[in-house]
Structure formats: structure tokens, C-alpha cells
Scaffold this motif. Structure first.
Motif, short mmCIF file in Angstrom:
data_model
loop_
_atom_site.label_atom_id
_atom_site.label_comp_id
_atom_site.label_asym_id
_atom_site.label_seq_id
_atom_site.Cartn_x
_atom_site.Cartn_y
_atom_site.Cartn_z
N VAL A 21 0.86 -1.17 0.00
CA VAL A 21 0.00 0.00 0.00
C VAL A 21 0.90 1.23 0.00
N ARG A 22 0.53 2.24 -0.75
CA ARG A 22 1.23 3.53 -0.69
C ARG A 22 0.52 4.34 0.37
N THR A 23 1.28 4.80 1.36
CA THR A 23 0.68 5.49 2.50
C THR A 23 1.57 6.66 2.92
N SER A 24 1.20 7.28 4.02
CA SER A 24 1.97 8.40 4.56
C SER A 24 2.12 8.20 6.06
N MET A 25 2.99 8.98 6.67
CA MET A 25 3.16 8.89 8.12
C MET A 25 1.83 9.14 8.83
N PRO A 44 -2.28 -18.72 2.56
CA PRO A 44 -2.83 -19.57 3.62
C PRO A 44 -1.81 -20.06 4.64
N ASP A 45 -0.57 -20.24 4.23
CA ASP A 45 0.41 -20.76 5.19
C ASP A 45 1.25 -19.66 5.81
N ILE A 46 0.77 -18.42 5.80
CA ILE A 46 1.53 -17.30 6.36
C ILE A 46 1.89 -17.55 7.83
N PHE A 47 1.03 -18.18 8.59
CA PHE A 47 1.30 -18.35 10.01
C PHE A 47 2.31 -19.46 10.29
N ASN A 48 2.73 -20.17 9.26
CA ASN A 48 3.77 -21.17 9.42
C ASN A 48 5.13 -20.64 8.98
N LYS A 49 5.19 -19.37 8.60
CA LYS A 49 6.42 -18.77 8.11
C LYS A 49 6.65 -17.43 8.80
N LYS A 50 7.88 -16.97 8.74
CA LYS A 50 8.16 -15.62 9.19
C LYS A 50 7.52 -14.65 8.22
N SER A 51 7.07 -13.51 8.73
CA SER A 51 6.48 -12.50 7.86
C SER A 51 7.21 -11.17 8.07
N TYR A 52 7.10 -10.31 7.08
CA TYR A 52 7.87 -9.06 7.05
C TYR A 52 6.97 -7.89 6.74
N GLY A 53 7.16 -6.80 7.44
CA GLY A 53 6.55 -5.52 7.10
C GLY A 53 7.68 -4.64 6.59
N ILE A 54 7.66 -4.29 5.31
CA ILE A 54 8.79 -3.61 4.67
C ILE A 54 8.37 -2.19 4.30
N SER A 55 9.17 -1.20 4.70
CA SER A 55 8.88 0.20 4.39
C SER A 55 9.91 0.73 3.41
N VAL A 56 9.43 1.21 2.26
CA VAL A 56 10.29 1.81 1.24
C VAL A 56 9.91 3.28 1.16
N MET A 57 10.78 4.14 1.67
CA MET A 57 10.49 5.58 1.73
C MET A 57 10.52 6.19 0.33
N LEU A 58 9.52 7.02 0.03
CA LEU A 58 9.44 7.73 -1.25
C LEU A 58 9.89 9.18 -1.08
N ASN A 59 9.57 9.75 0.09
CA ASN A 59 10.02 11.09 0.48
C ASN A 59 9.89 11.16 2.00
N GLU A 60 9.96 12.33 2.59
CA GLU A 60 9.95 12.40 4.07
C GLU A 60 8.64 11.95 4.70
N ASP A 62 5.89 10.08 2.66
CA ASP A 62 5.20 9.01 1.95
C ASP A 62 6.09 7.78 1.78
N PHE A 63 5.46 6.61 1.83
CA PHE A 63 6.22 5.37 1.66
C PHE A 63 5.32 4.25 1.17
N ASP A 64 5.95 3.26 0.55
CA ASP A 64 5.26 2.02 0.22
C ASP A 64 5.50 1.06 1.38
N TYR A 65 4.42 0.45 1.86
CA TYR A 65 4.54 -0.52 2.95
C TYR A 65 4.07 -1.87 2.41
N TRP A 66 4.91 -2.87 2.58
CA TRP A 66 4.65 -4.22 2.11
C TRP A 66 4.35 -5.14 3.29
N ALA A 67 3.35 -5.97 3.15
CA ALA A 67 3.14 -7.13 4.01
C ALA A 67 3.62 -8.30 3.17
N ALA A 68 4.62 -9.03 3.64
CA ALA A 68 5.25 -10.05 2.81
C ALA A 68 5.67 -11.25 3.66
#
Length: 149
Positions: A21-25, A44-60, A62-68
Motif C-alpha cells: 500500500v502507498r501510504t503516509s506517516m 494460507p500458510d503465512i502463520f507457518n512462516k516468518k512475515s515481514y513488514g517492509i517500508s520503502v520511503m518515497l520522500n519524508e 510518503d512510503f510504500d509498505y509491504w506485508a510479505a
């Protein structure tokens, strides 16, 4: 905000599968949890694996946030996109629970980064949260901030 400890770790590159999702602070407190609610049923097997929340800053602000998550055998399941975390040095900090995520980020980016001179922020790499398999909001997780000498 005391009680947080930072260690430096070298990590190998990692390929993940997720949605973003593209979001802001200002909107992150609404957008990021909603993204996780949309992501979990897609893998479906997300709870059997490690998961990551990844933030890629676009400017001060705004950023893209990944659930992965780690994709099964490196494949990207249908409905998900591939996202990578580059190899390199990262400052790692354990956060006691999801309620403390803001304090953890503030400690790392403001207090810790300003308090030492050996490391600086590597703006070319994303920061990320790492959640254990079967994680829930009351459990600890780790924050990783990309750094360089």
C-alpha cells in the motif's frame, strides 16, 4: 523509551512475496493494519512462516509498505508481487509488542542513530519488521534499519 537495545547484523539478500500500500506517516496507523488484514488470506500458510513488514520511503512523509512472507520455494504465488530485501548491514532492535512499534521506530531513528557516530542510515535500502511464525500482536518482534559506516 528505555529498554531498547540495538545490535548490528549482516544479512543476506532475501526475496519475498507480498502486497503493498502507498501510504503516509499520517495514514500509516490505518493503512498498514488494513494491508495485513488483506494479505493474510492471500497466503494460507503465512502463520507457518516468518512475515515481514517492509517500508520503502518515497520522500519524508510518503512510503510504500509491504506485508510479505517467504514465498514457498522462491515462487511468487498468484495475487502477490515479489519484493526484495538487499544484503547488507542492519541495526536490529527487539520490540516487546505491536503497541510499542512507534516507540521502537522513534528510538532507532532518533535516539540511537543520533547517539553514535560509527553508523549512518543507508537510504538505499528499506527498513523492515520481522515477525515470527504464529506471531500475534502481544508477542515481541524485531525492527531492522539499514545502516552503513
Amino acid at each position: 523509551m528505555s529498554g531498547f537495545e540495538v545490535t548490528i547484523v549482516d544479512l543476506a539478500a532475501k526475496q519475498l512475496a507480498g502486497i503493498k500500500v502507498r501510504t503516509s506517516m499520517a495514514k500509516a496507523k490505518q493503512d498498514c493494519p488494513a494491508l495485513w488484514q488483506n494479505f493474510c488470506p492471500k497466503m494460507p500458510d503465512i502463520f507457518n512462516k516468518k512475515s515481514y513488514g517492509i517500508s520503502v520511503m518515497l520522500n519524508e512523509q510518503d512510503f510504500d509498505y509491504w506485508a510479505a512472507a517467504e514465498a514457498p520455494e522462491g515462487a511468487c504465488p498468484a495475487g502477490l508481487e515479489s519484493v526484495g530485501i538487499p544484503a547488507g548491514a542492519y541495526a536490529r532492535c527487539e520490540v516487546p509488542n505491536l503497541e510499542s512499534i512507534g516507540e521502537g521506530y522513534m528510538f532507532m531513528y532518533q535516539t540511537w542513530l543520533a547517539s553514535q557516530g560509527e553508523w549512518k542510515l543507508n537510504v538505499q535500502a528499506p527498513c523492515f519488521e520481522l515477525y515470527s511464525a504464529n506471531w500475534n500482536p502481544a508477542m515481541p518482534f524485531e525492527l531492522f534499519m539499514p545502516v552503513m559506516r
